[in-house]
Scaffold this motif. Structure first.
Motif, mmCIF file in Angstrom:
data_model
loop_
_atom_site.group_PDB
_atom_site.id
_atom_site.type_symbol
_atom_site.label_atom_id
_atom_site.label_comp_id
_atom_site.label_asym_id
_atom_site.label_seq_id
_atom_site.Cartn_x
_atom_site.Cartn_y
_atom_site.Cartn_z
ATOM 1 N N THR A 198 0.860 -1.180 0.000
ATOM 2 C CA THR A 198 0.000 0.000 0.000
ATOM 3 C C THR A 198 0.900 1.235 0.000
ATOM 4 O OG1 THR A 198 -0.075 0.187 2.415
ATOM 5 C CG2 THR A 198 -1.724 -1.229 1.367
ATOM 6 N N GLU A 199 0.325 2.374 -0.308
ATOM 7 C CA GLU A 199 1.132 3.606 -0.278
ATOM 8 C C GLU A 199 1.645 3.878 1.125
ATOM 9 O OE1 GLU A 199 1.349 7.882 -2.393
ATOM 10 O OE2 GLU A 199 0.547 6.051 -3.237
ATOM 11 N N ALA A 200 0.843 3.574 2.140
ATOM 12 C CA ALA A 200 1.279 3.771 3.523
ATOM 13 C C ALA A 200 2.451 2.854 3.862
ATOM 14 C CB ALA A 200 0.113 3.519 4.477
ATOM 15 N N GLU A 201 2.403 1.607 3.378
ATOM 16 C CA GLU A 201 3.509 0.680 3.626
ATOM 17 C C GLU A 201 4.774 1.139 2.902
ATOM 18 O OE1 GLU A 201 0.925 -3.448 4.199
ATOM 19 O OE2 GLU A 201 1.620 -2.847 2.210
ATOM 20 N N ALA A 202 4.614 1.650 1.684
ATOM 21 C CA ALA A 202 5.770 2.161 0.949
ATOM 22 C C ALA A 202 6.387 3.349 1.678
ATOM 23 C CB ALA A 202 5.353 2.553 -0.466
ATOM 24 N N ALA A 203 5.544 4.242 2.179
ATOM 25 C CA ALA A 203 6.040 5.407 2.913
ATOM 26 C C ALA A 203 6.773 4.970 4.182
ATOM 27 C CB ALA A 203 4.881 6.339 3.259
ATOM 28 N N GLU A 204 6.252 3.956 4.854
ATOM 29 C CA GLU A 204 6.904 3.450 6.064
ATOM 30 C C GLU A 204 8.246 2.812 5.734
ATOM 31 O OE1 GLU A 204 7.463 2.721 10.114
ATOM 32 O OE2 GLU A 204 6.038 4.012 9.072
ATOM 33 N N ALA A 205 8.311 2.076 4.617
ATOM 34 C CA ALA A 205 9.576 1.462 4.196
ATOM 35 C C ALA A 205 10.628 2.527 3.901
ATOM 36 C CB ALA A 205 9.343 0.591 2.967
ATOM 37 N N LEU A 206 10.222 3.597 3.244
ATOM 38 C CA LEU A 206 11.145 4.695 2.961
ATOM 39 C C LEU A 206 11.618 5.350 4.255
ATOM 40 C CD1 LEU A 206 12.497 6.603 0.888
ATOM 41 C CD2 LEU A 206 10.400 7.982 0.973
ATOM 42 N N LYS A 207 10.702 5.558 5.174
ATOM 43 C CA LYS A 207 11.049 6.158 6.467
ATOM 44 C C LYS A 207 12.049 5.287 7.221
ATOM 45 C CE LYS A 207 8.915 7.449 10.889
ATOM 46 N NZ LYS A 207 7.619 7.510 11.646
ATOM 47 N N GLU A 208 11.807 3.973 7.259
ATOM 48 C CA GLU A 208 12.694 3.062 7.981
ATOM 49 C C GLU A 208 14.063 2.967 7.314
ATOM 50 O OE1 GLU A 208 12.217 1.710 10.859
ATOM 51 O OE2 GLU A 208 10.186 2.488 11.079
ATOM 52 N N PHE A 209 14.083 2.971 5.981
ATOM 53 C CA PHE A 209 15.360 2.969 5.265
ATOM 54 C C PHE A 209 16.163 4.227 5.598
ATOM 55 C CE2 PHE A 209 17.522 4.900 1.577
ATOM 56 C CZ PHE A 209 18.582 4.022 1.446
ATOM 57 N N THR A 210 15.524 5.376 5.581
ATOM 58 C CA THR A 210 16.220 6.636 5.866
ATOM 59 C C THR A 210 16.775 6.648 7.284
ATOM 60 O OG1 THR A 210 14.671 7.756 4.364
ATOM 61 C CG2 THR A 210 16.008 9.143 5.785
ATOM 62 N N ALA A 211 15.979 6.162 8.232
ATOM 63 C CA ALA A 211 16.444 6.116 9.623
ATOM 64 C C ALA A 211 17.649 5.189 9.772
ATOM 65 C CB ALA A 211 15.301 5.663 10.535
ATOM 66 N N ALA A 212 17.591 4.021 9.127
ATOM 67 C CA ALA A 212 18.703 3.072 9.209
ATOM 68 C C ALA A 212 19.952 3.636 8.523
ATOM 69 C CB ALA A 212 18.300 1.745 8.566
ATOM 70 N N TYR A 213 19.750 4.268 7.370
ATOM 71 C CA TYR A 213 20.868 4.885 6.646
ATOM 72 C C TYR A 213 21.551 5.922 7.522
ATOM 73 C CZ TYR A 213 23.307 7.535 2.975
ATOM 74 O OH TYR A 213 24.260 8.182 2.223
ATOM 75 N N ASN A 214 20.772 6.785 8.162
ATOM 76 C CA ASN A 214 21.349 7.841 8.982
ATOM 77 C C ASN A 214 22.057 7.305 10.218
ATOM 78 O OD1 ASN A 214 20.805 10.217 7.520
ATOM 79 N ND2 ASN A 214 18.660 10.175 8.162
ATOM 80 N N ALA A 215 21.458 6.323 10.868
ATOM 81 C CA ALA A 215 22.100 5.739 12.052
ATOM 82 C C ALA A 215 23.440 5.108 11.681
ATOM 83 C CB ALA A 215 21.174 4.704 12.687
ATOM 84 N N ALA A 216 23.449 4.374 10.565
ATOM 85 C CA ALA A 216 24.678 3.714 10.132
ATOM 86 C C ALA A 216 25.726 4.726 9.692
ATOM 87 C CB ALA A 216 24.363 2.741 8.996
ATOM 88 N N ASP A 217 25.294 5.764 8.993
ATOM 89 C CA ASP A 217 26.239 6.779 8.527
ATOM 90 C C ASP A 217 26.834 7.563 9.691
ATOM 91 O OD1 ASP A 217 27.355 8.439 6.192
ATOM 92 O OD2 ASP A 217 26.324 9.984 7.371
ATOM 93 N N LYS A 218 26.043 7.841 10.699
ATOM 94 C CA LYS A 218 26.542 8.584 11.850
ATOM 95 C C LYS A 218 27.573 7.779 12.641
ATOM 96 C CE LYS A 218 25.004 11.156 15.930
ATOM 97 N NZ LYS A 218 23.821 11.615 16.722
ATOM 98 N N ALA A 219 27.299 6.500 12.818
ATOM 99 C CA ALA A 219 28.191 5.651 13.622
ATOM 100 C C ALA A 219 29.240 4.939 12.782
ATOM 101 C CB ALA A 219 27.365 4.607 14.375
ATOM 102 N N TYR A 220 29.081 4.971 11.448
ATOM 103 C CA TYR A 220 29.883 4.143 10.547
ATOM 104 C C TYR A 220 29.833 2.689 10.995
ATOM 105 C CZ TYR A 220 31.861 7.998 7.785
ATOM 106 O OH TYR A 220 32.030 9.063 6.928
ATOM 107 N N ASP A 221 28.612 2.213 11.156
ATOM 108 C CA ASP A 221 28.378 0.839 11.601
ATOM 109 C C ASP A 221 27.500 0.129 10.575
ATOM 110 O OD1 ASP A 221 27.707 -1.547 12.802
ATOM 111 O OD2 ASP A 221 27.048 -0.648 14.707
#
Length: 332
Positions: free
Chosen positions: A34-57
């Motif tokens: 659904t569009e809501a599920e797609a939006a949630e997937a994008l949100k979770e990807f962005t959060a994971a990307y940022n956490a990993a980039d900040k910690a280099y983990d």
């Protein structure tokens, strides 16, 4: 009283044989999300990307990436974690806004959708304006949505995708004969083209003739020689994914693996960049081999001869974008 189980089993077998019953949606033609599920997937990807980039983990991003993008992302984070063990001193959170989702509708797995988003890594006007095109993939009902392909394109480069009256996109089978070239064969054709200049499947451009010319120039440096080897990558999360375009063609994402071997003459040192050294195995005495993963976003035109693919005189594939990243290095 006789058991009803045999009758129920027989009915289930009959219904399954006629295609009326499905298990876990493998046969049902349904929207990937659904569009809501797609939006949630994008949100979770962005959060994971940022956490990993900040910690280099790498572990912080690993659950949300796959395929070509996953290989590039994980190796890059691993390299930076060696060079910056305390994390990213210049971390700026990634922001992905103005999402435009193109969700496919199909039977079976994998299921996928495309997110076309604006990032805060560009300028929103002029030549530097671009959009991130991310393909999210899921191979089964128990999996998380993971970003498998990323390409960065100018807004005018992104092809118009075909959607039905219900708003869902049409996925293209990898062996489609309605296209000038089958998506399944693009990885092999591109690897062969990079090695030899043949077949003539691809249009000239920065990611085809331009890349070959740059390699040839690099190979001619005095005191050093460079050899290149390219291999197709087509299985699992690296399989090509294709969506129909409004003109009857397809927008296709696929992967290749590139190897670059540098050999130095006696007494000529080989320079090793920090990001390469962090992924290096072995000792560099006379040669250094770098392995990269490269993902391509291309437009394949429709077949012009009644549906036969790869026909002589068929249209050429236009490589719109390429994302390449170092994944390992070996000295000898």
């Amino acid at each position: 009283m006789p058991s009803a189980a045999p009758a129920a089993l027989a009915l289930a077998l009959v219904l399954t044989a006629t295609g009326c019953v499905t298990v876990h949606g493998e046969l049902a033609v349904v929207p990937a999300a659904t569009e809501a599920e797609a939006a949630e997937a994008l949100k979770e990807f962005t959060a994971a990307y940022n956490a990993a980039d900040k910690a280099y983990d790498p572990a912080l991003a690993a659950p949300r990436v796959a395929g070509a993008l996953g290989s590039i992302n994980q190796a890059g984070l691993k390299s930076r974690s060696v060079n910056y063990p305390d994390g990213n001193p210049r971390h700026t959170p990634l922001e992905l806004t103005d999402p435009r989702f193109t969700i496919t509708k199909k039977a079976g797995w994998p299921r996928y959708f495309v997110a076309d988003v604006d990032s805060n890594r560009d300028r929103d006007e002029g030549a530097r304006d671009n959009r991130w095109v991310i393909v999210f993939l899921r191979n089964g009902p128990g999996q998380l949505w993971r970003a498998a392909y990323l390409t960065i394109l100018a807004p005018g480069q992104i092809p118009a995708l075909k959607t039905g009256q219900d708003g869902f996109a049409t996925p293209v089978p990898v062996d489609s004969t309605a296209l000038a070239h089958r998506p399944r064969g693009l990885s092999d054709a591109y690897a062969s083209y990079l090695r030899t200049g043949s077949p003539g499947t691809f249009k000239d451009g920065p990611h085809t003739s331009g890349w070959r010319a740059a390699r040839a120039e690099e190979a001619r440096r005095p005191g050093r020689s460079k050899q290149y080897l390219d291999e197709p990558v087509t299985r699992g999360d690296f399989a090509p994914l294709a969506l129909a375009t409004e003109d009857g063609g397809a927008f296709v994402f696929f992967t290749v693996r590139n190897f670059e071997r540098e050999t130095a003459a006696k007494g000529v040192p080989i320079k090793i960049a920090p990001d390469v050294r962090a992924l290096l195995s072995g000792r560099v005495k006379s040669s250094l081999t770098k392995e990269r993963v490269s993902s391509q976003a291309v437009v394949v035109p429709p077949a012009k001869d009644g549906g036969k693919a790869d026909a002589k005189g068929g249209g050429k594939v236009d490589v719109l974008g390429r994302l390449t990243g170092l994944t390992s290095a070996k000295g000898a």
